[in-house]
Design a protein around this motif. Structure first.
Motif, PDB file in Angstrom:
ATOM      1  N   PHE A   1      -1.891  -5.304   3.469  1.00 33.54           N
ATOM      2  CA  PHE A   1      -1.534  -6.500   2.722  1.00 33.54           C
ATOM      3  C   PHE A   1      -2.648  -7.528   2.907  1.00 33.54           C
ATOM      4  N   ASN A   2      -3.102  -8.109   1.785  1.00 33.75           N
ATOM      5  CA  ASN A   2      -4.187  -9.105   1.811  1.00 33.75           C
ATOM      6  C   ASN A   2      -5.425  -8.577   2.537  1.00 33.75           C
ATOM      7  N   LYS A   3      -5.828  -7.348   2.200  1.00 31.06           N
ATOM      8  CA  LYS A   3      -7.029  -6.713   2.739  1.00 31.06           C
ATOM      9  C   LYS A   3      -6.962  -6.505   4.251  1.00 31.06           C
ATOM     10  N   GLU A   4      -5.784  -6.528   4.795  1.00 38.60           N
ATOM     11  CA  GLU A   4      -5.585  -6.259   6.217  1.00 38.60           C
ATOM     12  C   GLU A   4      -4.695  -5.042   6.370  1.00 38.60           C
ATOM     13  N   THR A   5      -5.167  -4.063   7.139  1.00 38.20           N
ATOM     14  CA  THR A   5      -4.449  -2.807   7.323  1.00 38.20           C
ATOM     15  C   THR A   5      -4.030  -2.661   8.779  1.00 38.20           C
ATOM     16  N   VAL A   6      -2.779  -2.286   8.976  1.00 38.18           N
ATOM     17  CA  VAL A   6      -2.229  -2.079  10.314  1.00 38.18           C
ATOM     18  C   VAL A   6      -1.795  -0.623  10.426  1.00 38.18           C
ATOM     19  N   LEU A   7      -2.339   0.065  11.432  1.00 40.14           N
ATOM     20  CA  LEU A   7      -1.977   1.450  11.708  1.00 40.14           C
ATOM     21  C   LEU A   7      -1.043   1.497  12.912  1.00 40.14           C
ATOM     22  N   GLY A   8      -0.103   2.397  12.883  1.00 36.96           N
ATOM     23  CA  GLY A   8       0.851   2.484  13.982  1.00 36.96           C
ATOM     24  C   GLY A   8       1.272   3.908  14.255  1.00 36.96           C
TER      25      GLY A   8
END
Length: 273
Positions: free
Chosen positions: A196-203
């Motif tokens: 979202f908004n060019k921010e990626t979160v991996l989990g």
């Protein structure tokens, strides 16, 4: 960007099978734990109903209304589903809920197809209206099993509107116990991503549920993401009286050990006097 409610095709079928025994309404009061002393403790009502419209068509409606000293809120879900005898499910629904002085309305549609004996594909779309703005969502899921114990699942989704777009997805592997489904034991490992908004979160997430003894089960849940945030949860359930007695003994011993230094100090003060 406001996040609209998720859409799920499984709820109408499960609610219909568990609730309906004929056309009827199920009403429950909504408890307010923070009410005033002179209040009765209830500030709303919850209603549910399910009905069989035709041979393979069912409908489910749930709603809740709440009213306190200043605000009035409403939340409802309505779903109609066609259940194909071959295993496929087609559903449409309408969700309405309050958000401050505005209403969030979501129209959703979902299709669940059983292509092969060990493969299930699901896809859905939704349109959400909030504060004169519209948000469009899509999702697709696919799961297949190898044998009786190993299950793979993959899903991806997109939600966009008002010039903003969010993406998400996951890959999950589940290994069931040898005695499944008699004993519900399994270990699952999943990887997720959100953008979202060019921010990626991996989990990553690890879940395990197994039985320690005949009457004792244990659950483990651990997750960690790329922001270095995570948690570990361990839960043990037991129906044996021996374990309950041991917990009581440990609690009593801890209380006695904490009380003993205080008693010794009071005895010393009495001797000094």
């Amino acid at each position: 960007m406001a996040v609209p409610p998720s859409f799920d095709s499984d709820c109408p079928v499960h609610r219909f099978r568990c609730l309906v025994t004929g056309d009827q309404w199920l009403a429950r009061p909504v408890l307010d734990p923070h009410g005033w002393d002179h209040d009765v403790g209830f500030d709303g009502i919850n209603l549910e109903t399910a009905a069989k419209i035709k041979e393979n068509v069912v409908a489910c409606v749930t709603g809740q209304m709440s009213k306190d000293k200043q605000d009035f809120s409403i939340q409802s879900e309505s779903t109609a589903a066609f259940i194909d005898p071959r295993g496929s499910i087609y559903s449409v629904g309408l969700d309405v809920q309050s958000a401050g002085k505005e209403l969030v309305c979501t129209i959703r549609s979902n299709t669940k197809l059983k292509n092969l004996k060990n493969n299930v594909t699901e896809c859905g779309v939704s349109v959400t209206s909030f504060a004169d703005k519209y948000y469009f969502g899509t999702k697709i899921e696919d799961s297949f099993s190898i044998g009786r114990r190993l299950v793979f699942a993959i899903d991806a989704g997109r939600m966009g509107g008002n010039g903003q777009v969010a993406y998400g997805g996951s890959v999950k592997t589940t290994l069931r116990g040898k005695d499944y489904p008699v004993r519900n034991e399994e270990v699952s490992l999943s990887m997720t991503f959100h953008s979202f908004n060019k921010e990626t979160v991996l989990g990553g997430n690890l879940q395990s549920h197994f039985r320690l003894s005949r009457c004792t089960t244990m659950s483990l849940d651990a997750n960690l993401n790329s922001r270095k945030m995570g948690q570990v949860s361990i839960k043990v359930n037991s129906s044996e009286h021996v374990q309950i007695g041991l917990v009581a003994v440990v609690s009593i011993l801890r209380a006695l050990l904490r009380k003993k230094p205080v008693d010794d100090l009071q005895s010393r003060k009495a001797l000094e006097r």
